[in-house]
Write an enzyme that holds these catalytic residues in place. Structure first.
Site, PDB file in Angstrom:
ATOM      1  N   SER A 117       0.863  -1.180   0.000  1.00 27.42           N
ATOM      2  CA  SER A 117       0.000   0.000   0.000  1.00 27.42           C
ATOM      3  C   SER A 117       0.898   1.229   0.000  1.00 27.42           C
ATOM      4  O   SER A 117       2.124   1.117   0.034  1.00 27.42           O
ATOM      5  CB  SER A 117      -0.892   0.005   1.231  1.00 27.42           C
ATOM      6  OG  SER A 117      -0.110   0.329   2.357  1.00 27.42           O
ATOM      7  N   LYS A 118       0.237   2.368  -0.004  1.00 25.82           N
ATOM      8  CA  LYS A 118       0.979   3.635  -0.052  1.00 25.82           C
ATOM      9  C   LYS A 118       2.004   3.774   1.062  1.00 25.82           C
ATOM     10  O   LYS A 118       3.001   4.467   0.893  1.00 25.82           O
ATOM     11  CB  LYS A 118      -0.011   4.799   0.037  1.00 25.82           C
ATOM     12  CG  LYS A 118      -0.504   5.224  -1.316  1.00 25.82           C
ATOM     13  CD  LYS A 118      -1.096   6.606  -1.223  1.00 25.82           C
ATOM     14  CE  LYS A 118      -1.468   7.100  -2.606  1.00 25.82           C
ATOM     15  NZ  LYS A 118      -2.587   8.004  -2.589  1.00 25.82           N
TER      16      LYS A 118
END
Ligand code: GLU
Length: 466
Positions: free
Chosen positions: A239-240
């Site tokens: 994820s980010k």
């Protein structure tokens, strides 16, 4: 049989590396088999689909050089077709209208949960003969078989079997008349002649429903290949938090598409212990049965290593084209400086990304704002201005503006002044680039160009004399 694969993203955000890997595998498999690759934008969720997301997907695919043979198709342009198929299923008794109220469904759900059962539609309207007025809202449900099993041999996961009793009559058309994902995907894959569905393993649970629908439509069931997800380097879902996840962010960060593609192909696929693959090699060796069953972890260090490799080894024009994109983003006027190929030649070994290279080379295209204070402190000493003056004299008279003779002339100057080459080169680098780090001084002078070099040395003399 002509192999046909597809990439079918939902345009609800940028294209992330997981999606790009799925697209790459689908593309490679089609190319490996001499088949066709389709791009289909699954934009039926109008609330969440956006034009910028569609643009980002297309831009990312183009940047990665994953050319599609057909499409892009848009599901929102196929609503007539979906309605036609729904009408056909209704007419054939393979689907039915369900008028159950939200309240009834909610109550049923709560009761099932209270009994420890998996919530599923109970088939209330399946065989109902109740009369309904034409304006009463309804959804359309698919009549899933009630008995037996639905099985498939996934190319990655192996044999998977679900009992039909676990599946309910899922909705294929919502009360607002729009068709649902599980329905559209099957109609599209069937209409488009998709032979191999390669996608993320978050869709494994949708597959039995989809297979039952293929059968109801009398369409051949494609081969399924569900690829395990990508984890961050700490073992949690990528994820980010792990840094860049969008393909275009990698471009902005200065990676070459060739490096990202090579990185992605190895993320869950292998061919012996080979790490570096040209695109023709990937196409030649790619096979679905060599896709790994387990999730793969993203490793930025390895991507960096591949990027450095490709910066040094790709044909210089390819690296220069990407560098030009970065320079333009920094507002550089490419006509006001050297051919980007010369920059790549001088900087490929000295920088890790094209972003870094562009930042360092910007001074050859436009004026820099200031001299690096640490460089000035270290290299501008008493006598430096005299050295710059002597260098300016020699350079003004230089017969040819080429790296080697310029290097030789300046090295002769250092000898004549009985000082180390650093004391000539470093003040000159500061004058030419504003920093004390640049390629060989001859190369730096060539990158700057004759006129700009002479002007900058004169300006530095004036500045450091003050
Ligand atoms: N549109 C779906 C998604 O983005 C993919 C559908 C599919 O590949 O079957 O997750």
């Amino acid at each position: 049989m002509v192999v046909k694969t597809r990439f079918a993203p939902s345009p609800t955000g940028y294209l992330h590396v997981g999606g790009a890997r799925t697209a790459l595998f689908s593309w490679l498999y089609a190319k490996h088999c001499g088949g066709q690759f389709v791009l289909r934008i699954e934009d039926t969720d109008r609330e969440r689909s956006t034009q910028p997301a569609i643009d980002a997907i297309i831009e990312s695919m183009q940047w990665l050089n994953l050319a599609w043979d057909e499409g892009p198709y848009y599901q929102t342009k196929r609503f007539d077709r979906y309605r036609e198929v729904i009408d056909k299923l209704l007419a054939e008794g393979k689907a039915y209208k369900c008028y159950c109220s939200k309240e009834r469904l909610e109550k049923m759900r709560e009761e099932q949960m209270a009994h420890g059962l998996k919530p599923r539609y109970d088939g209330h309207c399946r065989d109902s003969h109740e009369e309904h007025s034409p304006d009463e809202p309804y959804v359309v449900r698919f009549k899933n078989p009630t008995e037996g099993t639905v099985a498939f041999d996934d190319m990655v996961k192996g044999h998977i079997e679900f009992s039909n009793s676990e599946l309910d009559d899922f909705i294929i058309q919502r009360s607002d008349g729009t068709p649902t994902y599980n329905f559209c995907v099957v109609v599209d894959d069937a209409d488009m002649g998709i032979t191999h569905v390669i996608r993320g393993d978050d869709h494994v649970n949708n597959t039995p429903r989809q297979i039952n629908l293929y059968k109801a439509l009398g369409a051949p069931v494609p081969v399924f290949c569900h690829v395990a997800m990508i984890l961050g380097d700490d073992g949690t879902k990528l994820s980010k938090r792990h840094g860049a996840v969008s393909v275009m962010q990698y471009r902005e960060d200065g990676y070459l598409p060739q490096a990202l593609v090579n990185y992605l192909v190895r993320l869950g696929w292998s061919h012996g212990d080979q790490e570096i693959f040209s695109v023709p090699e990937m196409i030649e060796y790619f096979s679905l049965d060599a896709i790994s069953k387990s999730a793969s972890s993203f490793n930025t260090k390895k991507l960096d290593w591949l990027n450095a490799h490709y910066m040094k080894t790709l044909p210089i024009e390819e690296v220069a084209a990407e560098l030009a994109w970065h320079l333009e983003r920094l507002q550089a006027d490419l006509k006001a400086g050297p051919d980007p190929k010369l920059v790549v030649k001088a900087y490929a070994e000295r920088t890790h990304t094209l972003k870094e290279m562009a930042a360092k080379a910007l001074c050859y295209y436009q004026d820099f704002a200031s001299y690096d204070p640490a460089g000035v402190k270290k290299w501008i000493k008493e006598g430096s201005v005299d050295v710059l003056k002597a260098a300016l004299e020699i350079l003004t008279a230089a017969p040819a503006w080429e790296a080697q003779p310029l290097d030789e002339a300046l090295s002769d100057l250092a000898k004549r002044l009985e000082i180390g080459m650093g004391k000539v080169g470093q003040p000159l680098r500061l004058a030419l680039t504003g920093t004390a780090t640049s390629p060989g001084i001859g190369d730096t002078l060539v990158l700057c160009g004759r006129e700009r070099s002479l002007q900058r040395i004169a300006a530095a003399i004036a500045y450091f004399s003050a």
